[in-house]
Scaffold this active site. Structure first.
Site, short mmCIF file in Angstrom:
data_model
loop_
_atom_site.label_atom_id
_atom_site.label_comp_id
_atom_site.label_asym_id
_atom_site.label_seq_id
_atom_site.Cartn_x
_atom_site.Cartn_y
_atom_site.Cartn_z
N GLY A 274 -0.91 9.14 2.08
CA GLY A 274 -2.18 9.80 1.88
C GLY A 274 -2.66 9.94 0.45
O GLY A 274 -3.59 10.70 0.18
N SER A 275 -2.07 9.20 -0.50
CA SER A 275 -2.48 9.36 -1.90
C SER A 275 -3.92 8.88 -2.12
O SER A 275 -4.67 9.50 -2.87
CB SER A 275 -1.52 8.60 -2.82
N TRP A 276 -4.32 7.78 -1.47
CA TRP A 276 -5.71 7.31 -1.63
C TRP A 276 -6.68 8.29 -0.96
O TRP A 276 -7.77 8.53 -1.47
CB TRP A 276 -5.87 5.90 -1.07
N ASP B 187 -3.70 5.55 10.24
CA ASP B 187 -2.38 4.96 10.06
C ASP B 187 -1.60 5.09 11.36
O ASP B 187 -1.82 6.02 12.14
CB ASP B 187 -1.62 5.64 8.92
N ASP C 17 -4.63 0.21 1.36
CA ASP C 17 -3.51 0.01 0.44
C ASP C 17 -2.25 -0.35 1.21
O ASP C 17 -1.14 -0.21 0.71
CB ASP C 17 -3.29 1.29 -0.39
N LYS D 247 -5.27 -4.31 -0.69
CA LYS D 247 -4.15 -4.86 -1.45
C LYS D 247 -3.88 -6.29 -0.99
O LYS D 247 -3.93 -6.59 0.21
CB LYS D 247 -2.90 -4.02 -1.22
N ASP E 124 -3.72 2.36 15.70
CA ASP E 124 -3.55 0.97 15.27
C ASP E 124 -4.91 0.44 14.82
O ASP E 124 -5.89 0.50 15.58
CB ASP E 124 -3.01 0.16 16.45
#
EC number: 2.1.1.205
Length: 298
Positions: free
Chosen positions: A53-55, A74, A115, A155, A90
């Site tokens: 969950g950083s983004w 997620d 990411d 990414k 999904d």
């Protein structure tokens, strides 16, 4: 983000703990935004492959609380973040698109980011292929969500066949750039594809809610499969390679992720607790089986 008694990892790892980020990857999105101004004027945002969950944290702190809607998706459970709606689902499933659109009230998204990355095997060709499939799955969802002019960031692993990805993205976005944040280790193949100015294909309507397509079938129907040049003898030839501009993000005064920095003596022995404890650690099942006596140390 886990706990290390000696804080042996790079300085971005420690700074993430000090500033309350769940992972050091938060700095990657921050540095991408400083270069491309991605987070300005957004109202509806989707963070794919979001755990831990950083983004989503960066998005929640950067966007106005009263008007912006942020959805994090997620397969793994994710601890709650203020201002973020989490969906455990999904990204390739048609119902996921419907759930996101329901949260947005049927309105399209301004920005979709991912990411996500697979667990690497060390076999570079295999890792690059799996990552490419993950990006295409994220792109498939993004094309059904984004408004015209929207942006998509994901990414990538830069490999010898990445030009195919650049080609396909170039048909859907006005500007496609390969970016390497300073917080991303130079020794890694990791980079980020920044796609701005979404331009839907003329006459094409997304149909993944009611039908299930592979990514290959989906983009073939959209008309962005890569054409091959056929000569008079019927032999196939590869077309000219497509190369996206490469940009290094992050000010030169910022920390180098590949460098080692000395921590001041007064703080050298301070161990920082995790910002967020794991919600579903991979060792959880093993611990439960050990408690039940199903597995034993030999």
């Amino acid at each position: 983000m886990g706990k290390s008694s000696k804080d042996k990892r790079d300085l971005y790892y420690r700074k993430a703990k000090e500033e309350g980020w769940r992972a050091r990857s938060a700095f990657k999105l921050l540095q991408l935004d400083s270069q491309f101004h991605l987070l300005k004027g957004l109202n509806r945002v989707v963070d794919l492959c979001a755990a831990p969950g950083s983004w989503s944290q960066v998005l929640s702190r950067s966007l106005p609380e009263d008007s912006a809607k942020i959805v994090a998706v997620d397969l793994q459970p994710m601890a709650p973040i203020k201002g973020v709606t989490s969906i455990q689902a999904d990204i390739t499933h048609p119902k996921t698109l419907k759930r996101i659109l329901d949260i947005f009230g049927g309105e399209p998204a301004d920005f979709v980011c991912s990411d996500g990355a697979p667990d690497v095997t060390g076999l570079h060709d295999l890792d690059e292929y799996i990552q490419a499939q993950l990006i295409l799955s994220a792109l498939q969802l993004a094309t059904a969500l984004l408004r015209p002019g929207g942006a998509f960031v994901a990414k990538i692993f830069r490999g010898r066949d990445i030009d195919l990805m650049y080609f396909q993205l170039g048909l859907l976005f006005e500007r496609v750039t390969c970016a390497k944040p300073r917080s991303s280790r130079g020794s890694s193949l990791e980079a980020f594809i920044v796609c701005q100015g979404y331009k839907p294909r003329p006459g094409w309507v997304p149909s993944i809610i009611n039908e299930v397509f592979s990514t290959e079938e989906y983009f073939k129907k959209m008309g962005i499969e890569r054409p091959l040049i056929v000569d008079l003898d019927g032999e196939y030839e590869e077309e000219e390679r497509v190369v996206a501009p490469f940009v290094a993000c992050g000010d030169l005064s910022e920390y180098d992720s590949d460098a080692t920095y000395t921590i001041e003596r007064s703080t050298a022995r301070v161990s920082l607790d995790p910002v967020q404890s794991p919600t579903a650690p991979p060792y959880k099942t093993a611990i439960e089986l050990k408690r039940k006596g199903i597995i034993k140390r030999t």
